[in-house]
Write a protein that holds these residues in place. Structure first.
Motif, PDB file in Angstrom:
ATOM      1  N   LEU A   1      -3.103   1.746   8.585  1.00 61.34           N
ATOM      2  CA  LEU A   1      -3.510   0.450   9.133  1.00 61.34           C
ATOM      3  C   LEU A   1      -4.896   0.058   8.637  1.00 61.34           C
ATOM      4  CD1 LEU A   1      -2.887  -1.924  10.983  1.00 61.34           C
ATOM      5  CD2 LEU A   1      -3.862  -0.612  12.894  1.00 61.34           C
ATOM      6  N   GLU A   2      -5.801   1.013   8.549  1.00 58.74           N
ATOM      7  CA  GLU A   2      -7.149   0.724   8.046  1.00 58.74           C
ATOM      8  C   GLU A   2      -7.114   0.347   6.568  1.00 58.74           C
ATOM      9  OE1 GLU A   2      -9.959   3.540  10.915  1.00 58.74           O
ATOM     10  OE2 GLU A   2      -8.908   4.435   9.203  1.00 58.74           O
ATOM     11  N   CYS A   3      -6.239   0.982   5.809  1.00 58.52           N
ATOM     12  CA  CYS A   3      -6.075   0.615   4.397  1.00 58.52           C
ATOM     13  C   CYS A   3      -5.574  -0.824   4.284  1.00 58.52           C
ATOM     14  CB  CYS A   3      -5.089   1.562   3.715  1.00 58.52           C
ATOM     15  SG  CYS A   3      -5.701   3.243   3.453  1.00 58.52           S
TER      16      CYS A   3
ATOM     17  N   LEU B   1       0.900  -0.577 -10.763  1.00 54.72           N
ATOM     18  CA  LEU B   1       0.170   0.299  -9.857  1.00 54.72           C
ATOM     19  C   LEU B   1      -1.318   0.021 -10.001  1.00 54.72           C
ATOM     20  CD1 LEU B   1       1.973   3.753 -10.262  1.00 54.72           C
ATOM     21  CD2 LEU B   1       2.405   1.953  -8.595  1.00 54.72           C
ATOM     22  N   LEU B   2      -1.961  -0.243  -8.880  1.00 55.22           N
ATOM     23  CA  LEU B   2      -3.398  -0.514  -8.850  1.00 55.22           C
ATOM     24  C   LEU B   2      -4.080   0.536  -8.005  1.00 55.22           C
ATOM     25  CD1 LEU B   2      -3.318  -4.358  -8.142  1.00 55.22           C
ATOM     26  CD2 LEU B   2      -3.645  -3.256 -10.353  1.00 55.22           C
ATOM     27  N   ILE B   3      -5.249   0.942  -8.432  1.00 52.08           N
ATOM     28  CA  ILE B   3      -6.033   1.880  -7.645  1.00 52.08           C
ATOM     29  C   ILE B   3      -7.332   1.200  -7.227  1.00 52.08           C
ATOM     30  CG2 ILE B   3      -7.210   3.004  -9.598  1.00 52.08           C
ATOM     31  CD1 ILE B   3      -6.633   5.668  -7.962  1.00 52.08           C
ATOM     32  N   LEU B   4      -7.620   1.212  -5.938  1.00 56.94           N
ATOM     33  CA  LEU B   4      -8.778   0.527  -5.371  1.00 56.94           C
ATOM     34  C   LEU B   4      -9.817   1.542  -4.931  1.00 56.94           C
ATOM     35  CD1 LEU B   4      -6.233  -1.396  -5.004  1.00 56.94           C
ATOM     36  CD2 LEU B   4      -7.476  -2.422  -3.108  1.00 56.94           C
ATOM     37  N   ASP B   5     -11.035   1.321  -5.319  1.00 56.98           N
ATOM     38  CA  ASP B   5     -12.170   2.134  -4.887  1.00 56.98           C
ATOM     39  C   ASP B   5     -12.519   1.703  -3.462  1.00 56.98           C
ATOM     40  OD1 ASP B   5     -14.871   2.867  -4.290  1.00 56.98           O
ATOM     41  OD2 ASP B   5     -15.311   3.085  -6.415  1.00 56.98           O
ATOM     42  N   GLN B   6     -12.261   2.581  -2.483  1.00 56.14           N
ATOM     43  CA  GLN B   6     -12.420   2.173  -1.087  1.00 56.14           C
ATOM     44  C   GLN B   6     -13.862   1.814  -0.743  1.00 56.14           C
ATOM     45  OE1 GLN B   6     -10.816   5.712   0.835  1.00 56.14           O
ATOM     46  NE2 GLN B   6     -12.856   6.371   1.481  1.00 56.14           N
TER      47      GLN B   6
ATOM     48  N   ILE C   1       0.843  -1.191   0.000  1.00 57.97           N
ATOM     49  CA  ILE C   1       0.000   0.000   0.000  1.00 57.97           C
ATOM     50  C   ILE C   1       0.880   1.244   0.000  1.00 57.97           C
ATOM     51  CG2 ILE C   1      -1.688   1.327   1.325  1.00 57.97           C
ATOM     52  CD1 ILE C   1      -2.804  -1.346   2.311  1.00 57.97           C
ATOM     53  N   ILE C   2       0.558   2.157  -0.915  1.00 56.82           N
ATOM     54  CA  ILE C   2       1.309   3.410  -0.997  1.00 56.82           C
ATOM     55  C   ILE C   2       0.620   4.495  -0.182  1.00 56.82           C
ATOM     56  CG2 ILE C   2       2.155   5.213  -2.552  1.00 56.82           C
ATOM     57  CD1 ILE C   2       2.202   3.073  -4.770  1.00 56.82           C
ATOM     58  N   SER C   3      -0.656   4.734  -0.490  1.00 56.68           N
ATOM     59  CA  SER C   3      -1.348   5.823   0.198  1.00 56.68           C
ATOM     60  C   SER C   3      -2.827   5.811  -0.155  1.00 56.68           C
ATOM     61  CB  SER C   3      -0.741   7.170  -0.203  1.00 56.68           C
ATOM     62  OG  SER C   3      -1.441   8.251   0.402  1.00 56.68           O
ATOM     63  N   GLN C   4      -3.616   6.425   0.726  1.00 56.85           N
ATOM     64  CA  GLN C   4      -4.984   6.765   0.368  1.00 56.85           C
ATOM     65  C   GLN C   4      -4.942   8.050  -0.460  1.00 56.85           C
ATOM     66  OE1 GLN C   4      -7.624   8.393   3.366  1.00 56.85           O
ATOM     67  NE2 GLN C   4      -9.409   7.315   2.526  1.00 56.85           N
ATOM     68  N   ILE C   5      -5.803   8.139  -1.467  1.00 56.61           N
ATOM     69  CA  ILE C   5      -5.803   9.299  -2.350  1.00 56.61           C
ATOM     70  C   ILE C   5      -7.166   9.969  -2.328  1.00 56.61           C
ATOM     71  CG2 ILE C   5      -5.515  10.102  -4.723  1.00 56.61           C
ATOM     72  CD1 ILE C   5      -3.684   7.772  -5.224  1.00 56.61           C
ATOM     73  N   ASP C   6      -7.165  11.257  -2.031  1.00 57.00           N
ATOM     74  CA  ASP C   6      -8.370  12.082  -2.096  1.00 57.00           C
ATOM     75  C   ASP C   6      -9.516  11.524  -1.251  1.00 57.00           C
ATOM     76  OD1 ASP C   6      -9.659  14.383  -2.986  1.00 57.00           O
ATOM     77  OD2 ASP C   6     -10.541  13.391  -4.728  1.00 57.00           O
ATOM     78  N   LYS C   7      -9.186  10.735  -0.241  1.00 55.91           N
ATOM     79  CA  LYS C   7     -10.191  10.115   0.629  1.00 55.91           C
ATOM     80  C   LYS C   7     -11.214   9.305  -0.165  1.00 55.91           C
ATOM     81  CE  LYS C   7      -9.863  13.730   4.171  1.00 55.91           C
ATOM     82  NZ  LYS C   7     -10.609  14.745   4.943  1.00 55.91           N
TER      83      LYS C   7
ATOM     84  N   PHE D   1      -9.715   6.642  -2.789  1.00 53.89           N
ATOM     85  CA  PHE D   1      -9.049   5.488  -3.385  1.00 53.89           C
ATOM     86  C   PHE D   1      -7.839   5.074  -2.546  1.00 53.89           C
ATOM     87  CE2 PHE D   1     -10.788   8.197  -6.776  1.00 53.89           C
ATOM     88  CZ  PHE D   1     -11.699   7.323  -7.335  1.00 53.89           C
ATOM     89  N   ILE D   2      -7.418   3.844  -2.768  1.00 53.32           N
ATOM     90  CA  ILE D   2      -6.191   3.330  -2.156  1.00 53.32           C
ATOM     91  C   ILE D   2      -5.257   2.928  -3.283  1.00 53.32           C
ATOM     92  CG2 ILE D   2      -5.179   1.558  -0.669  1.00 53.32           C
ATOM     93  CD1 ILE D   2      -7.910   1.335   0.729  1.00 53.32           C
ATOM     94  N   LEU D   3      -4.069   3.523  -3.298  1.00 50.25           N
ATOM     95  CA  LEU D   3      -3.075   3.231  -4.331  1.00 50.25           C
ATOM     96  C   LEU D   3      -2.112   2.176  -3.811  1.00 50.25           C
ATOM     97  CD1 LEU D   3      -1.983   4.012  -7.158  1.00 50.25           C
ATOM     98  CD2 LEU D   3      -0.474   5.642  -5.993  1.00 50.25           C
ATOM     99  N   THR D   4      -1.919   1.117  -4.580  1.00 52.43           N
ATOM    100  CA  THR D   4      -1.008   0.043  -4.198  1.00 52.43           C
ATOM    101  C   THR D   4      -0.048  -0.258  -5.339  1.00 52.43           C
ATOM    102  OG1 THR D   4      -2.333  -1.815  -5.036  1.00 52.43           O
ATOM    103  CG2 THR D   4      -2.867  -0.991  -2.833  1.00 52.43           C
ATOM    104  N   LYS D   5       1.067  -0.904  -5.003  1.00 53.45           N
ATOM    105  CA  LYS D   5       1.997  -1.342  -6.044  1.00 53.45           C
ATOM    106  C   LYS D   5       2.302  -2.824  -5.845  1.00 53.45           C
ATOM    107  CE  LYS D   5       6.496  -0.372  -3.875  1.00 53.45           C
ATOM    108  NZ  LYS D   5       7.819   0.257  -4.048  1.00 53.45           N
ATOM    109  N   PHE D   6       2.516  -3.481  -6.952  1.00 61.62           N
ATOM    110  CA  PHE D   6       2.872  -4.903  -6.947  1.00 61.62           C
ATOM    111  C   PHE D   6       4.117  -5.060  -7.806  1.00 61.62           C
ATOM    112  CE2 PHE D   6       2.661  -9.050  -9.091  1.00 61.62           C
ATOM    113  CZ  PHE D   6       2.718  -9.890  -7.984  1.00 61.62           C
ATOM    114  N   VAL D   7       5.158  -5.641  -7.224  1.00 67.03           N
ATOM    115  CA  VAL D   7       6.431  -5.808  -7.925  1.00 67.03           C
ATOM    116  C   VAL D   7       6.613  -7.273  -8.291  1.00 67.03           C
ATOM    117  CG1 VAL D   7       8.924  -5.500  -7.819  1.00 67.03           C
ATOM    118  CG2 VAL D   7       7.419  -3.874  -6.654  1.00 67.03           C
ATOM    119  N   ASP D   8       6.864  -7.516  -9.578  1.00 67.43           N
ATOM    120  CA  ASP D   8       7.101  -8.868 -10.070  1.00 67.43           C
ATOM    121  C   ASP D   8       8.324  -8.832 -10.976  1.00 67.43           C
ATOM    122  OD1 ASP D   8       6.952 -11.505 -10.814  1.00 67.43           O
ATOM    123  OD2 ASP D   8       5.314 -11.226 -12.228  1.00 67.43           O
ATOM    124  N   ASN D   9       9.453  -9.297 -10.450  1.00 66.26           N
ATOM    125  CA  ASN D   9      10.733  -9.231 -11.172  1.00 66.26           C
ATOM    126  C   ASN D   9      11.039  -7.780 -11.551  1.00 66.26           C
ATOM    127  OD1 ASN D   9      11.198 -12.025 -11.003  1.00 66.26           O
ATOM    128  ND2 ASN D   9       9.918 -12.407 -12.798  1.00 66.26           N
TER     129      ASN D   9
END
Length: 268
Positions: free
Chosen positions: A222-224, A63-68, A42-48, A50-58
């Motif tokens: 933590l809530e994210c 970058l994924l954005i989740l609708d909270q 998890i990177i950060s909550q955005i604009d109250k 969305f939740i921005l996350t990153k996934f590293v594979d090799n």
């Protein structure tokens, strides 16, 4: 805020990358799996919102954005359904007595159908008595969710019950009693998805929507993390209770393996 060429998160993180549009994603044949959530960061909550996350594979960063709201709605819907199914299997479903007069007028064919499916409705938390003269159905007990949504609304009760009978007749739904066996109490809710009446799915979807985290609600890191963790436990994590997407890939960053020093994008 967003633009076509970069992500700016309150000036805490800036990344000069091209945002992938829908056509480009289709060309990539990109697929999101639960691994992107469970092994992501998890990177950060955005604009109250969305939740921005990153996934590293090799050498690839996704970058994924989740609708909270959509994500929490899905978590709550599956929790409600699992608890309801467990209560039915364990025969611990709480019922409320219907004290106000609640009678539904029936014709003779409907009378026969409601007599045939009486045990099915009783299992799902709708108890009733049938009267032959005149041909009426008197509601006696309702589960809590049914009581909350339908108590005092005879027309709605008639509508949803008739619809469930039509679904059973046309095999869109199957009687839950056929699924009961010695292993029933250890099966997840989605094993009964073809048994759950459409009206219960709609009622619980509405309840999940109202009780979920809303746009504008601030979330701590933590809530994210807890929300994303709960989402990974869901059967259908990639759609909200109403079927809309809950997660969208924002961009994919490819890092060349020929670079001696890995690029640190400072995604914190």
């Amino acid at each position: 805020s967003y633009s076509d060429s970069h992500i700016n998160m309150n000036n805490k993180c800036w990344l000069d990358v091209k945002r992938i549009n829908e056509d480009e994603l289709n060309k990539l044949n990109y697929t999101i799996t639960k691994t992107h959530l469970s092994d992501g960061e998890i990177i950060s909550q955005i604009d109250k919102k969305f939740i921005l996350t990153k996934f590293v594979d090799n050498y690839t960063i996704t970058l994924l954005i989740l609708d909270q709201h959509a994500c929490d709605e899905r978590v709550k819907l599956e929790s409600y359904l699992q608890n309801y199914i467990n209560d039915i299997i364990n025969k611990t479903l709480l019922l409320k007595q219907v004290t106000k007069p609640c009678e539904i007028q029936l014709n003779e064919i409907e009378m026969e159908l409601f007599a045939h499916y009486e045990k099915e409705f009783d299992t799902w938390g709708v108890g009733y008595l049938l009267n032959t003269n005149p041909t009426t159905l008197k509601i006696t007990t309702l589960s809590e969710i049914m009581f909350e949504k339908c108590h005092g609304n005879t027309s709605l009760l008639r509508e949803v019950m008739i619809q469930h009978i039509e679904d059973l007749k046309t095999f869109k739904k199957s009687p839950i009693k056929k699924r009961f066996n010695s292993l029933a109490n250890i099966q997840p809710w989605h094993k009964f998805i073809n048994n759950i009446p459409g009206f219960l799915m709609n009622f619980f979807s509405s309840k999940a929507c109202r009780s979920a985290v809303m746009f504008g609600d601030p979330l701590t890191p933590l809530e994210c993390e807890l929300l994303v963790h709960n989402l990974t436990e869901c059967y259908l994590p990639f759609q909200c209770a109403h079927g809309r997407p809950s997660i969208t890939p924002l961009t994919v960053i490819n890092q060349s393996p020929s670079i001696d020093t890995p690029i640190d994008y400072l995604l914190e």
